[in-house]
Structures are given as C-alpha cells and as structure tokens.
Design a protein around this motif. Structure first.
Motif, short mmCIF file in Angstrom:
data_model
loop_
_atom_site.label_atom_id
_atom_site.label_comp_id
_atom_site.label_asym_id
_atom_site.label_seq_id
_atom_site.Cartn_x
_atom_site.Cartn_y
_atom_site.Cartn_z
N TYR A 166 0.71 -1.27 -0.22
CA TYR A 166 -0.20 -0.03 0.19
C TYR A 166 0.75 1.39 0.17
O TYR A 166 0.49 2.36 -0.63
N PHE A 167 1.90 1.22 0.55
CA PHE A 167 3.10 2.27 0.68
C PHE A 167 4.31 1.98 0.13
O PHE A 167 5.07 1.35 0.95
N ARG A 168 4.44 2.40 -1.23
CA ARG A 168 5.99 1.81 -1.61
C ARG A 168 7.05 2.67 -1.07
O ARG A 168 8.43 2.25 -1.34
N ASP A 169 6.76 3.83 -0.37
CA ASP A 169 8.03 4.52 0.22
C ASP A 169 8.67 3.60 1.38
O ASP A 169 9.68 3.92 1.78
N ILE A 170 7.89 2.48 1.87
CA ILE A 170 8.35 1.69 2.92
C ILE A 170 9.86 1.18 2.61
O ILE A 170 10.60 1.14 3.27
N GLN A 171 10.02 0.89 1.24
CA GLN A 171 11.18 0.29 1.01
C GLN A 171 12.44 1.12 1.02
O GLN A 171 13.45 0.93 1.74
N HIS A 172 12.39 2.73 0.71
CA HIS A 172 13.27 3.66 0.89
C HIS A 172 13.49 3.94 2.65
O HIS A 172 14.71 3.88 2.90
N ILE A 173 12.32 3.79 3.52
CA ILE A 173 12.14 4.06 4.84
C ILE A 173 13.25 3.15 5.61
O ILE A 173 14.08 3.39 6.37
N TRP A 174 12.70 1.81 4.96
CA TRP A 174 13.46 0.89 5.63
C TRP A 174 15.18 0.73 5.39
O TRP A 174 15.77 0.32 6.25
N GLU A 175 15.43 1.04 4.33
CA GLU A 175 16.72 1.01 4.04
C GLU A 175 17.28 2.21 4.84
O GLU A 175 18.53 1.84 5.47
N VAL A 176 16.99 3.09 5.01
CA VAL A 176 17.49 4.36 6.13
C VAL A 176 17.41 3.58 7.42
O VAL A 176 18.55 3.69 8.27
N LEU A 177 16.37 3.00 7.97
CA LEU A 177 16.23 2.53 9.47
C LEU A 177 17.45 1.38 9.41
O LEU A 177 17.81 1.34 10.46
N LEU A 178 17.57 0.57 8.47
CA LEU A 178 18.64 -0.62 8.70
C LEU A 178 19.90 0.29 8.97
O LEU A 178 20.73 -0.55 9.81
N GLN A 179 20.38 1.00 8.13
CA GLN A 179 21.46 1.86 8.51
C GLN A 179 21.77 2.08 9.91
O GLN A 179 22.70 2.37 10.47
N ILE A 180 20.47 2.85 10.36
CA ILE A 180 20.55 3.47 11.99
C ILE A 180 20.81 2.19 12.79
O ILE A 180 21.55 2.34 13.67
N PHE A 181 20.01 1.16 12.48
CA PHE A 181 20.04 -0.04 13.48
C PHE A 181 21.48 -0.64 13.48
O PHE A 181 21.86 -1.41 14.40
N PHE A 182 21.97 -0.59 12.02
CA PHE A 182 23.43 -1.54 12.13
C PHE A 182 24.23 -0.68 12.81
O PHE A 182 25.21 -1.26 13.71
N TYR A 183 24.47 0.61 12.81
CA TYR A 183 25.46 1.43 14.09
C TYR A 183 24.81 1.38 15.27
O TYR A 183 25.74 1.78 16.46
N ALA A 184 23.42 1.48 15.54
CA ALA A 184 23.07 1.37 17.10
C ALA A 184 23.21 -0.07 17.63
O ALA A 184 22.85 -0.44 18.81
N THR A 185 23.56 -1.22 16.73
CA THR A 185 23.97 -2.30 17.31
C THR A 185 25.21 -2.73 17.34
O THR A 185 26.02 -2.37 16.52
N PRO A 186 25.89 -3.24 18.49
CA PRO A 186 27.24 -3.59 18.59
C PRO A 186 27.90 -4.61 17.53
O PRO A 186 27.93 -5.69 18.14
N ILE A 187 28.14 -4.32 16.43
CA ILE A 187 28.49 -5.24 15.37
C ILE A 187 29.82 -4.98 15.03
O ILE A 187 30.75 -5.77 15.28
#
Length: 274
Positions: A166-187
């Motif tokens: 229903y909302f194709r913008d989700i793809q781009h939003i999730w891409e950004v959120l993944l980057q945030i989650f990556f650096y917020a996770t002790p990897i």
C-alpha cells in the motif's frame, strides 16, 4: 486439510529453490557469493574499524566476533529487505494462482536462512582452525537463539511486506532504518568501548539501552554462546532484573504476532491492489 498443507509445502519448496537460484543467476561465482560477500565486508570492516580506528576489546577472538556479527546482521538485513519486496515482486503470481500469500514472504526469509547456515559453517571453520575458541555447553542454547532471530526477521518481513503493498515508500524508509539499526547495534564495535568513551556510569546506561534492542540481544547472545562467553556482554550479564531482561524477547514475540495479524488482515486485497 492435510492436502492443503502438503500443497503449501510444495509451493514453499519450489519458491525457495527458485529464489535462491535467481539470486545469483548470471554471476560467475554463483552461490559462492553468499560466502564471499560477508567475508569481503568483514575484511573492509576489520581494516577500517579494528586496525585504523581501534574498535576492539583487545581480545584475540574479536576478529571472529566481528565476522560472526557481520554474518548475522547480513541475514537480518537480507531477510527483511527481500521479504519487504516479495509480495510486490510476485504480484503476477498472486493474480494467477491461488495459494496462501504468506508463503511468498516465508520463502524469501528461508532463502536468507540458507545463506546464514552457509555463513555459520564458515564461521565455525574459522573458529576451529584458529585454535582460539573453546566451545562450551552454551552451544546447546544456539538453536533457541536462531529460532528467536528467525522469528524477529519473519515478523519484520511480514509487517513490512504488507505495508509495502500500500505504501511503496516503505522500501526507502526501511533502507535508512537498517543503516541506523546497524550502527546502533554492537557489530563493528564492542560494548566495552562505549564504557571507555562515556565513563562507567553513562556508558553502562547506554550499553543497557542498546542491549534491549532485539537484534543486539540476539547477536550478543549468539556471540556469547558460540565464541566468547567470558568477554561478550549480554542482556543476561549486564542487567539484573528478569523482567527487563525479557523485554527484547517480548518485543520479538509482539512483532511476530503483529506481523502475522496485519498480513492476514490485508492479504486478501493484495491481488486487487497490485
């Protein structure tokens, strides 16, 4: 009913097989990329963050901990990203063939799970031949860790795939959120570094907050149970309150339930919208 489940399993198997084959179709190395990609990323991360920026806890097992973290994060990132677009990409199939829509999302995540299994085999080989890892009884807890991790990935994928129809913008939003989650996770950095940089009081608070994130809790648990039980901080070692320790697991369960609920609620209209 039994015939229906058998048909669903057959469709799931064929979709997983097709998706996994198409993933590396046309490439010279083929399936080998499922191993080479995390290894190449590990080399870059190790050189930049460990060698130059000194993101390390000083233990000899940290390179293995880093490799494991990258492999685990790649699974979550790939499973959610592939699951997110799976319904939209299979819109032509949904309009022609009638079968449970959730199978498409499950197939996408299972394909990522296969890649994770291959990567885990590589990690275990490195652990054995390095001579640095002494496996303990805690490896028996790993199946529970991976079940939780898959539940988190599947719940995220079901929720995101339903929203993406229903909302194709989700793809781009999730891409950004993944980057945030990556650096917020002790990897790429150890939690001990946070305490060193912020001090014992503020560092301990930030560390506990990071560990309450489901991806961080799971990745740290797997590192603890497989490679470094003596030096890996987890929600179980840094937080003394049981109910607070259970927060990441509760979030995972709620996310899976929410994903299933919303997907079932809106899946009947997928073919019309697509």
């Amino acid at each position: 009913m039994q015939e229906r489940y058998h048909t669903s399993l057959v469709i799931l198997r064929e979709l997983v097989k097709t998706d996994f084959q198409l993933r590396y179709q046309g490439s010279f190395l083929g399936i080998a990329w499922s191993v080479l990609k995390p290894l190449m990323l590990f080399v870059v991360m190790y050189v930049v963050f460990v060698r130059f920026l000194k993101f390390t806890d000083g233990t000899p097992t940290f390179p293995l901990v880093l490799l494991l973290g990258i492999s685990l994060w790649n699974f979550y990132s790939e499973a959610t990203t592939m699951g997110l677009v799976s319904i939209v990409n299979r819109g032509d199939v949904l309009r022609k063939v009638h079968f449970p829509n959730y199978i498409i999302v499950v197939a996408a995540t299972v394909g990522s799970l296969i890649s994770l299994a291959i990567n885990m085999g590589v990690v275990i080989v490195f652990c054995i031949f390095s001579g640095l890892v002494h496996f303990t009884w805690r490896v028996l807890l790993l199946p529970f860790n991976f079940i939780e991790f898959y539940a988190l990935a599947l719940g995220s994928a079901l929720l995101l795939s339903a929203l993406n129809v229903y909302f194709r913008d989700i793809q781009h939003i999730w891409e950004v959120l993944l980057q945030i989650f990556f650096y917020a996770t002790p990897i790429i950095y150890p939690l001990s570094m946070i305490i060193q940089r912020l001090g014992p009081v503020d560092g301990a608070i930030v560390t506990k907050m990071l560990l309450l994130s489901p991806p961080a809790q799971i990745i740290q648990d797997i590192r603890h149970n497989l490679i470094a039980p003596d030096t890996t901080q987890t929600v179980w070692t840094d937080i003394n309150h049981l109910w607070i320790q259970l927060i990441p697991i509760a979030i995972t369960v709620m996310l899976l339930v929410l994903g299933i609920h919303l997907f079932r609620k809106y899946s009947q209209k997928f073919a019309e919208v697509l």
